[in-house]
Design a protein around this motif. Structure first.
Motif, short mmCIF file in Angstrom:
data_model
loop_
_atom_site.label_atom_id
_atom_site.label_comp_id
_atom_site.label_asym_id
_atom_site.label_seq_id
_atom_site.Cartn_x
_atom_site.Cartn_y
_atom_site.Cartn_z
N ASP A 160 0.86 -17.90 11.48
CA ASP A 160 0.54 -17.51 10.10
C ASP A 160 -0.86 -16.92 10.06
OD1 ASP A 160 0.89 -17.29 7.41
OD2 ASP A 160 1.07 -19.43 7.01
N ASP A 161 -1.09 -16.08 9.08
CA ASP A 161 -2.42 -15.46 8.85
C ASP A 161 -2.95 -14.82 10.12
OD1 ASP A 161 -2.04 -16.66 6.42
OD2 ASP A 161 -3.43 -18.31 6.79
N GLU A 217 2.97 -10.15 4.92
CA GLU A 217 3.02 -10.96 3.69
C GLU A 217 2.00 -10.48 2.68
OE1 GLU A 217 2.11 -15.12 3.98
OE2 GLU A 217 0.66 -14.83 5.58
#
Ligand code: C2E
Ligand code: CA
Ligand code: CA
Length: 396
Positions: A160-161, A217
């Motif tokens: 993530d990220d 995202e």
């Protein structure tokens, strides 16, 4: 509850005990099919005063204090129950949940997840664990062990990220990663800074070359969606498609069978790049094989020759996979023919190189022949790319 109020830990604890936490589900869209292919579970606190408190207002404190492990333990069975309910009508969807480094260092954490998955009889391949990049920067044996155990069980591991930390590259080298979730900070600023846009493009490329997925995202506008599509991102998520939704609304959203237009412009462009890379690697190794004397170095050069099977190089994988929806279209079929011819020539070339240096003239001739097939292939791929792009913009 006021949005800016600092929430004390004892209130968070009480809320968990009283069962006030639920998951909202934010749809994830496949840019290959244009359809919803799953969702990310995001925790929400349903406050008795009627407000819905987002994760960002209480998860950081829970992480700081270590209380996050209690939250995860309590919420995991709820997540699995939700997934079971959704899978009854939509068995192919994949669901992601967030775990923190604190969870991963807890002894027996991976075993606990595996046990809960087994109890709910969920196919582990339909589950993804999201781990924030910055949280796993410090090499930690426990974290590594937990990730390896989950991977072995079949759960997919997403970073993530991605891009927000500093040792991203080492992470994907050392861990069995299935996808890179490009940090929202980069995605949302694509049109504010060219450097940002380049980072997003290259992250998509990196994932592609490693044969893992990329997920953009924080997609809020058509323009950003368009950018991700044109650069070959695999999945997208953000307010442009949908906010995170309570379970019942998510099911309703699914029943509406949304479909976004996602022509494969980006995938074709990646196929084109794949071919250029393949040709460079092939020519480089072939030429060094002709000139090298040392047997050991020669052996390494042989090993570095890219895949000569037309179905196993990256272009071939696209052609036989996602590309097949265009089968029967003249340019697409021609690409297949030229690609096979190119590989035939490459195989001849490799045989000649193996046969020895006495055939240098033949080798040079074959390299030029390979080039001609490669040029034809590139022209066809560009034509195909332009055709799809023009149709997408309704200009053809
Ligand atoms: P994240 O995993 O990066 O989740 C994405 C966050 O961005 C979510 O905030 C989501 O609501 C928000 N978001 C989604 N689309 C957009 C968009 O188009 N624009 C903008 N500006 N934001 C968007 P949320 O739900 O407040 O979660 C914040 C963070 O809290 C998450 O970041 C995640 O790190 C953490 N979190 C959420 N749920 C859980 C959980 O169940 N467990 C753990 N450990 N952490 C969680
Ligand atoms: Ca996440
Ligand atoms: Ca994220």
């Amino acid at each position: 509850m006021a949005k800016d109020k600092k929430i004390p830990l004892d209130e968070i604890t009480k809320a968990l005990m009283q069962g006030n936490f639920v998951f909202y589900y934010q749809p994830i869209i496949s840019l290959l099919s244009g359809k919803v292919c799953g969702a990310e579970a995001l925790i929400r606190w349903l406050h008795p005063d009627g407000s819905v408190i987002p994760a960002s207002l209480f998860i950081p404190l829970a992480e700081e204090t270590g209380f996050i492990t209690e939250i995860t333990q309590t919420m995991l069975p709820k997540f699995m129950a939700d997934v079971t309910a959704i899978h009854r009508s939509y068995p192919s969807l994949t669901f992601a949940f967030n775990v923190s480094a604190r969870d991963l260092v807890t002894t027996g954490f991976a075993d606990d997840i595996i046990r809960v998955i087994q109890e709910h009889q969920i196919d582990p391949r339909k589950l993804r664990v999201e781990i924030t990049e910055t949280q796993i920067l410090i090499p930690n044996v426990e974290i590594q062990k937990a990730i390896l155990a989950l991977d072995k069980f079949g759960v997919q591991i997403d970073i993530d990220d991605f891009g927000s930390g500093y040792s991203s590259i080492a992470l994907i080298r050392d861990l069995p990663v299935s996808a890179l979730k490009i940090d929202q900070g980069f995605v949302s600023r694509i049109f504010k800074s060219e450097r940002n846009a380049q980072i997003v493009r290259h992250t998509i490329n990196l994932a592609h070359q490693l044969e893992i997925s990329s997920i953009g995202e924080g997609v809020e506008t058509q323009e950003v969606f368009d950018f991700l599509l044109c650069f070959g991102c695999d999945y997208a998520q953000g307010y442009y498609f949908s906010m995170p939704l309570p379970l019942s609304n998510f099911l309703e959203f699914l029943s509406q069978e949304h479909r976004w237009t996602t022509p494969p412009v980006g995938f074709i462009h990646l196929a084109l790049q794949d071919h250029i890379d393949w040709r460079r690697d092939f020519v480089r190794e072939t030429l060094s094989l002709i000139t090298l004397q040392d047997e050991k170095l020669k052996q390494t050069a042989y090993e570095r020759i890219p895949n000569l099977d037309p179905q196993k190089c990256l272009l071939g994988k696209w052609y036989d996979g996602a590309g097949q929806e265009y089968r029967g279209k003249a340019t697409f079929d021609q690409i297949g023919i030229e690609h096979r011819k190119l590989h035939q020539t490459a195989n001849h070339l490799e045989e000649s190189v193996r046969a020895g240096a006495s055939k240098k003239e033949k080798i040079v001739q074959l390299i030029w022949s390979l080039n001609r097939h490669s040029d034809k292939l590139l022209v066809l791929l560009q034509e195909f790319h332009t055709d799809i792009a023009l149709k997408y913009k309704k200009l053809a």
